[in-house]
Design a protein around this motif. Structure first.
Motif, PDB file in Angstrom:
ATOM      1  N   ASP A 515       0.822  -1.204   0.000  1.00  9.60           N
ATOM      2  CA  ASP A 515       0.000   0.000   0.000  1.00  9.60           C
ATOM      3  C   ASP A 515       0.863   1.264   0.000  1.00  9.60           C
ATOM      4  O   ASP A 515       0.552   2.243  -0.679  1.00  9.60           O
ATOM      5  CB  ASP A 515      -0.916   0.023   1.232  1.00  9.60           C
ATOM      6  N   ALA A 516       1.944   1.232   0.775  1.00 10.67           N
ATOM      7  CA  ALA A 516       2.839   2.382   0.835  1.00 10.67           C
ATOM      8  C   ALA A 516       3.429   2.674  -0.536  1.00 10.67           C
ATOM      9  O   ALA A 516       3.553   3.832  -0.942  1.00 10.67           O
ATOM     10  CB  ALA A 516       3.947   2.140   1.855  1.00 10.67           C
ATOM     11  N   GLN A 517       3.770   1.630  -1.252  1.00  7.66           N
ATOM     12  CA  GLN A 517       4.362   1.819  -2.571  1.00  7.66           C
ATOM     13  C   GLN A 517       3.342   2.411  -3.545  1.00  7.66           C
ATOM     14  O   GLN A 517       3.659   3.284  -4.353  1.00  7.66           O
ATOM     15  CB  GLN A 517       4.900   0.490  -3.105  1.00  7.66           C
ATOM     16  N   VAL A 518       2.095   1.945  -3.442  1.00  2.00           N
ATOM     17  CA  VAL A 518       1.048   2.464  -4.326  1.00  2.00           C
ATOM     18  C   VAL A 518       0.774   3.936  -4.039  1.00  2.00           C
ATOM     19  O   VAL A 518       0.644   4.762  -4.955  1.00  2.00           O
ATOM     20  CB  VAL A 518      -0.251   1.638  -4.169  1.00  2.00           C
ATOM     21  N   LYS A 519       0.706   4.290  -2.739  1.00  2.00           N
ATOM     22  CA  LYS A 519       0.311   5.645  -2.357  1.00  2.00           C
ATOM     23  C   LYS A 519       1.474   6.636  -2.400  1.00  2.00           C
ATOM     24  O   LYS A 519       1.297   7.798  -2.775  1.00  2.00           O
ATOM     25  CB  LYS A 519      -0.288   5.630  -0.947  1.00  2.00           C
ATOM     26  N   PHE A 520       2.649   6.178  -1.992  1.00  2.00           N
ATOM     27  CA  PHE A 520       3.773   7.100  -1.837  1.00  2.00           C
ATOM     28  C   PHE A 520       5.038   6.631  -2.536  1.00  2.00           C
ATOM     29  O   PHE A 520       6.133   7.104  -2.232  1.00  2.00           O
ATOM     30  CB  PHE A 520       4.102   7.290  -0.339  1.00  2.00           C
ATOM     31  N   GLY A 521       4.888   5.739  -3.479  1.00  2.00           N
ATOM     32  CA  GLY A 521       6.060   5.106  -4.078  1.00  2.00           C
ATOM     33  C   GLY A 521       7.077   6.080  -4.627  1.00  2.00           C
ATOM     34  O   GLY A 521       8.289   5.904  -4.444  1.00  2.00           O
ATOM     35  N   PHE A 522       6.622   7.125  -5.303  1.00  2.00           N
ATOM     36  CA  PHE A 522       7.560   8.077  -5.912  1.00  2.00           C
ATOM     37  C   PHE A 522       8.415   8.778  -4.872  1.00  2.00           C
ATOM     38  O   PHE A 522       9.588   9.095  -5.092  1.00  2.00           O
ATOM     39  CB  PHE A 522       6.813   9.091  -6.784  1.00  2.00           C
ATOM     40  N   LEU A 523       7.851   9.037  -3.658  1.00  2.00           N
ATOM     41  CA  LEU A 523       8.642   9.652  -2.603  1.00  2.00           C
ATOM     42  C   LEU A 523       9.578   8.634  -1.962  1.00  2.00           C
ATOM     43  O   LEU A 523      10.765   8.911  -1.748  1.00  2.00           O
ATOM     44  CB  LEU A 523       7.729  10.260  -1.544  1.00  2.00           C
ATOM     45  N   LEU A 524       9.062   7.450  -1.681  1.00  2.00           N
ATOM     46  CA  LEU A 524       9.883   6.421  -1.052  1.00  2.00           C
ATOM     47  C   LEU A 524      11.070   6.063  -1.930  1.00  2.00           C
ATOM     48  O   LEU A 524      12.189   5.843  -1.428  1.00  2.00           O
ATOM     49  CB  LEU A 524       9.039   5.178  -0.757  1.00  2.00           C
ATOM     50  N   ASP A 525      10.856   6.005  -3.226  1.00  2.00           N
ATOM     51  CA  ASP A 525      11.970   5.704  -4.132  1.00  2.00           C
ATOM     52  C   ASP A 525      13.015   6.813  -4.076  1.00  2.00           C
ATOM     53  O   ASP A 525      14.217   6.547  -4.041  1.00  2.00           O
ATOM     54  CB  ASP A 525      11.453   5.551  -5.568  1.00  2.00           C
ATOM     55  N   ALA A 526      12.566   8.056  -4.045  1.00  3.65           N
ATOM     56  CA  ALA A 526      13.507   9.179  -4.027  1.00  3.65           C
ATOM     57  C   ALA A 526      14.310   9.222  -2.731  1.00  3.65           C
ATOM     58  O   ALA A 526      15.498   9.592  -2.736  1.00  3.65           O
ATOM     59  CB  ALA A 526      12.742  10.490  -4.199  1.00  3.65           C
ATOM     60  N   LEU A 527      13.692   8.820  -1.613  1.00  2.64           N
ATOM     61  CA  LEU A 527      14.390   8.867  -0.328  1.00  2.64           C
ATOM     62  C   LEU A 527      15.570   7.907  -0.260  1.00  2.64           C
ATOM     63  O   LEU A 527      16.425   8.020   0.630  1.00  2.64           O
ATOM     64  CB  LEU A 527      13.413   8.565   0.812  1.00  2.64           C
ATOM     65  N   GLN A 528      15.634   6.968  -1.199  1.00  2.00           N
ATOM     66  CA  GLN A 528      16.740   6.004  -1.206  1.00  2.00           C
ATOM     67  C   GLN A 528      18.055   6.622  -1.683  1.00  2.00           C
ATOM     68  O   GLN A 528      19.122   6.065  -1.457  1.00  2.00           O
ATOM     69  CB  GLN A 528      16.408   4.824  -2.130  1.00  2.00           C
ATOM     70  N   TYR A 529      17.976   7.783  -2.324  1.00  2.00           N
ATOM     71  CA  TYR A 529      19.161   8.356  -2.936  1.00  2.00           C
ATOM     72  C   TYR A 529      19.788   9.433  -2.054  1.00  2.00           C
ATOM     73  O   TYR A 529      19.882  10.603  -2.416  1.00  2.00           O
ATOM     74  CB  TYR A 529      18.795   8.943  -4.307  1.00  2.00           C
ATOM     75  N   GLY A 530      20.221   9.021  -0.887  1.00  2.00           N
ATOM     76  CA  GLY A 530      20.931   9.952  -0.008  1.00  2.00           C
ATOM     77  C   GLY A 530      20.103  11.131   0.426  1.00  2.00           C
ATOM     78  O   GLY A 530      20.569  12.284   0.399  1.00  2.00           O
ATOM     79  N   ALA A 531      18.857  10.890   0.841  1.00  2.00           N
ATOM     80  CA  ALA A 531      17.974  11.985   1.274  1.00  2.00           C
ATOM     81  C   ALA A 531      18.576  12.693   2.489  1.00  2.00           C
ATOM     82  O   ALA A 531      18.989  12.049   3.447  1.00  2.00           O
ATOM     83  CB  ALA A 531      16.595  11.452   1.605  1.00  2.00           C
ATOM     84  N   PRO A 532      18.646  14.016   2.468  1.00  2.00           N
ATOM     85  CA  PRO A 532      19.217  14.744   3.608  1.00  2.00           C
ATOM     86  C   PRO A 532      18.210  14.868   4.748  1.00  2.00           C
ATOM     87  O   PRO A 532      17.001  14.775   4.520  1.00  2.00           O
ATOM     88  CB  PRO A 532      19.505  16.125   3.012  1.00  2.00           C
ATOM     89  N   PRO A 533      18.674  15.100   5.961  1.00  2.00           N
ATOM     90  CA  PRO A 533      17.737  15.474   7.027  1.00  2.00           C
ATOM     91  C   PRO A 533      17.045  16.781   6.625  1.00  2.00           C
ATOM     92  O   PRO A 533      17.698  17.713   6.164  1.00  2.00           O
ATOM     93  CB  PRO A 533      18.641  15.695   8.249  1.00  2.00           C
ATOM     94  N   HIS A 534      15.733  16.831   6.765  1.00  2.00           N
ATOM     95  CA  HIS A 534      15.021  18.023   6.320  1.00  2.00           C
ATOM     96  C   HIS A 534      13.731  18.210   7.103  1.00  2.00           C
ATOM     97  O   HIS A 534      13.231  17.285   7.748  1.00  2.00           O
ATOM     98  CB  HIS A 534      14.725  17.976   4.817  1.00  2.00           C
ATOM     99  N   GLY A 535      13.213  19.402   7.025  1.00  2.00           N
ATOM    100  CA  GLY A 535      11.961  19.719   7.712  1.00  2.00           C
ATOM    101  C   GLY A 535      11.459  21.070   7.253  1.00  2.00           C
ATOM    102  O   GLY A 535      12.143  21.787   6.518  1.00  2.00           O
ATOM    103  N   GLY A 536      10.287  21.422   7.694  1.00  2.00           N
ATOM    104  CA  GLY A 536       9.735  22.692   7.233  1.00  2.00           C
ATOM    105  C   GLY A 536       8.511  23.100   8.001  1.00  2.00           C
ATOM    106  O   GLY A 536       8.213  22.569   9.088  1.00  2.00           O
TER     107      GLY A 536
END
Length: 596
Positions: A515-536
């Motif tokens: 379900d996570a992949q269906v709903k948020f897959g594009f974000l989860l995939d991007a987080l694999q590429y050295g995602a920095p600590p972030h917030g806002g």
């Protein structure tokens, strides 16, 4: 075509000939001399039309309210005793040499200075409503606010980047507005509830300081502070912790108030979510109101009065008191009115005690419930609340949420009332506050599952990661809200950037990997590429400007708003579409008569 704005004509232009453009706000004929108050976005100036110039005077005689005019004239002093200190032009007037009617107007449906207009009339004739000086001031202030926001964020190194309006439907807490795709039969875009996922992608992309002043869309029940489409000041950063993000955004709001409104905000208070709920029953408490809850749950566990002991012994129950100094002056009818008021928030009633003579214990109290409480409980109530002679104590006893909602609303209502203001229970000041350390999850009793309080990408406090497996209700988030005078101006959090922590959150929320992949897959995939600590953090621009103008509704700071039924009375939206358009979109209405 013009040399200056009407509202900017002042003594500095004395003796000069000016050319002005604007609308006839009011025309007055005083024994052969015609006065026209000429209005534009900057304000009013008085035009004097003498009969000496026959052609000009004839044109002036034809002028009616809301005629669009061009005036050429000489700036001179007003006669002594006729000055108007409320206007920039109040010490001068313009002696008209030439007047041209650029466009006449039909009789307006209302006078622009009528303060008793219904909102339906105002929104139906919004173009004219926007001509009213107060609305002009509101929207000009909104413009100045957005300019100051942009200048401040630019100085802090933020980059303005647009994100898509047509995007994928993702669960974000409210219903999506869906847009059917003509090209992809049976598929839909969604209008964004916020740019949340895209701004996280921008952090992964290396744009470490992003902002955007953007439209967001939520199909939800509307109130005075909600619109189906609203404007958000959206901010995201990389490599900053909670305190640093709050410092930057607090600096932005301080700068906006100083430069756009001339107000220096006081020192921000800070409360944890738990403290705010404990003391005020709200996660956005109005600190102008000088009333606080007193916790009595433990005290009431052994009393015979089941109205108190039942909730005190209940899991998730609460008993709290609200002391109102001087409240014994309230009549029984006023107390009854407050009793009906709290029922709106789920309370079954409102118990109360008037303290006539605190020194006499039970004998000095007036209340239908005193007989049901033992002496030790009465002594604790008086001691803990600090109640003295002439005070009134209100009680809430129920599930914690009902008590918090009901007593919290009662606290604000009393504080803002005439009684509260005359008895010193309200300070008319700016009272900013940070509320921090929100819970990660809240339990849905009906569904029997945990839901994210903010969104599933909010990071837990350091050391709380394992609580998501063992005790989700105890897990605290790196989340924070900026509150001002009882309104949430903005909220945000540090985001999750590590896959193993994200997996724990999905597990706690009972979201499978599929379900996570269906709903948020594009974000989860991007987080694999050295995602920095972030917030806002995201601010509601409409709410911010509403507070600064002290308007009653955010509709008063939006040019073309919707009603509480999500309708535009000016354009008639939403409206029917023809059958051909529906066919192109591969849509067939289940109930065609619904369009009739």
């Amino acid at each position: 075509m013009r040399t200056t704005y009407c509202g900017l004509v002042s003594e500095t232009l004395m003796g000069q000939t000016v050319t002005l453009m604007g609308w006839a706000h009011r025309r007055r004929d005083h024994g052969g001399v015609i006065f026209v108050d000429l209005r534009d976005r900057e304000g009013l100036v008085q035009i004097v039309c003498d009969p000496d110039r026959a052609e000009m005077f004839k044109a002036a005689e034809s002028v009616r309210n809301e005629f669009c005019l061009k005036v050429v004239g000489l700036v001179r002093s007003r006669p002594a005793g006729t000055e108007n200190s409320n206007l920039t032009s109040g010490k001068v007037e313009v002696l008209c040499h030439a007047l041209e009617v650029l466009n006449p107007s039909v009789t307006p449906p209302f006078q622009l200075d009528d303060d008793n207009l219904s909102e339906t009339v105002r929104l139906t004739h919004r173009v004219l409503d926007l001509r009213r000086p107060q609305m002009q001031k509101n929207l000009m202030l909104r413009y100045r606010v957005t300019m100051e926001v942009r200048k401040y964020l630019d100085e802090q190194g933020f980059v303005d980047i647009e994100t898509p309006m047509l995007t994928k439907s993702t669960p974000e807490g409210a219903r999506d507005y869906l847009v059917p795709s003509r090209v992809h039969d049976g598929n839909f875009f969604a209008l964004p509830q916020s740019p949340q996922l895209f701004k996280q992608l921008l952090m992964v992309s290396g744009f470490d300081r992003y902002y955007q002043i953007t439209k967001c869309f939520r199909d939800e029940d509307l109130r005075a502070d909600r619109q189906p489409e609203f404007t958000q000041i959206d901010i995201e950063t990389s490599f900053l912790n909670e305190e640093e993000i709050r410092a930057i955004t607090e600096g932005m709001v301080r700068t906006v108030f100083r430069k756009a409104l001339g107000v220096e905000l006081p020192v921000y208070g800070q409360l944890t979510y738990a403290e705010a709920m404990h003391r005020y029953g709200s996660d956005k408490p109005d600190l102008r109101v000088k009333l606080e809850f007193t916790e009595l749950t433990e005290v009431m566990k052994d009393v015979d009065f089941k109205v108190f002991s039942g909730p005190a012994l209940m899991k998730g129950g609460r008993v709290a008191a609200l002391r109102v100094p001087g409240g014994s002056e309230m009549s029984r009818s006023e107390i009854d009115a407050y009793t009906e008021f709290v029922k709106i928030y789920g309370a079954k009633g409102l118990a109360w005690i008037k303290v006539n003579d605190a020194g006499r214990g039970r004998e000095g109290l007036q209340s239908p419930i005193v007989k049901n409480l033992h002496d030790a409980a009465i002594a604790e109530i008086l001691a803990r609340t600090g109640a003295g002679n002439g005070d009134l104590i209100f009680f809430g006893a129920d599930k914690a949420k009902v008590v918090n909602d009901a007593l919290g609303a009662l606290r604000v209502k009393i504080g803002h009332s005439e009684f509260g203001r005359t008895h010193g229970l309200f300070d008319d000041v700016w009272a900013p506050l940070w509320v921090v350390d929100f819970p990660m999850f809240e339990h849905d009793e009906e569904a029997g599952r945990w839901n994210a309080v903010h969104h599933p990408f909010t990071a837990p406090k350091d050391g709380h990661e394992d609580l998501m497996d063992t005790d989700p209700g105890a897990c605290v988030a790196k989340a924070y809200d900026m509150v001002l005078n009882g309104w949430e101006l903005g909220g945000g959090s540090v985001r999750i950037h590590r896959a193993e922590v994200q997996s724990k959150v999905f597990k706690a929320l009972n979201i499978s990997a599929e379900d996570a992949q269906v709903k948020f897959g594009f974000l989860l995939d991007a987080l694999q590429y050295g995602a920095p600590p972030h917030g806002g953090l995201a601010f509601g621009l409409d709410r911010l400007v509403t507070m600064m103008t002290k308007a009653e509704s955010i509709r008063d700071v939006i040019a073309f708003p919707k009603t509480q039924r999500a309708q535009c009375l000016l354009t008639g939206a939403p409206s029917q579409v023809d059958e051909e358009q529906l066919r192109e979109l591969h849509i067939r209405l289940r109930n065609p008569s619904a369009q009739a």
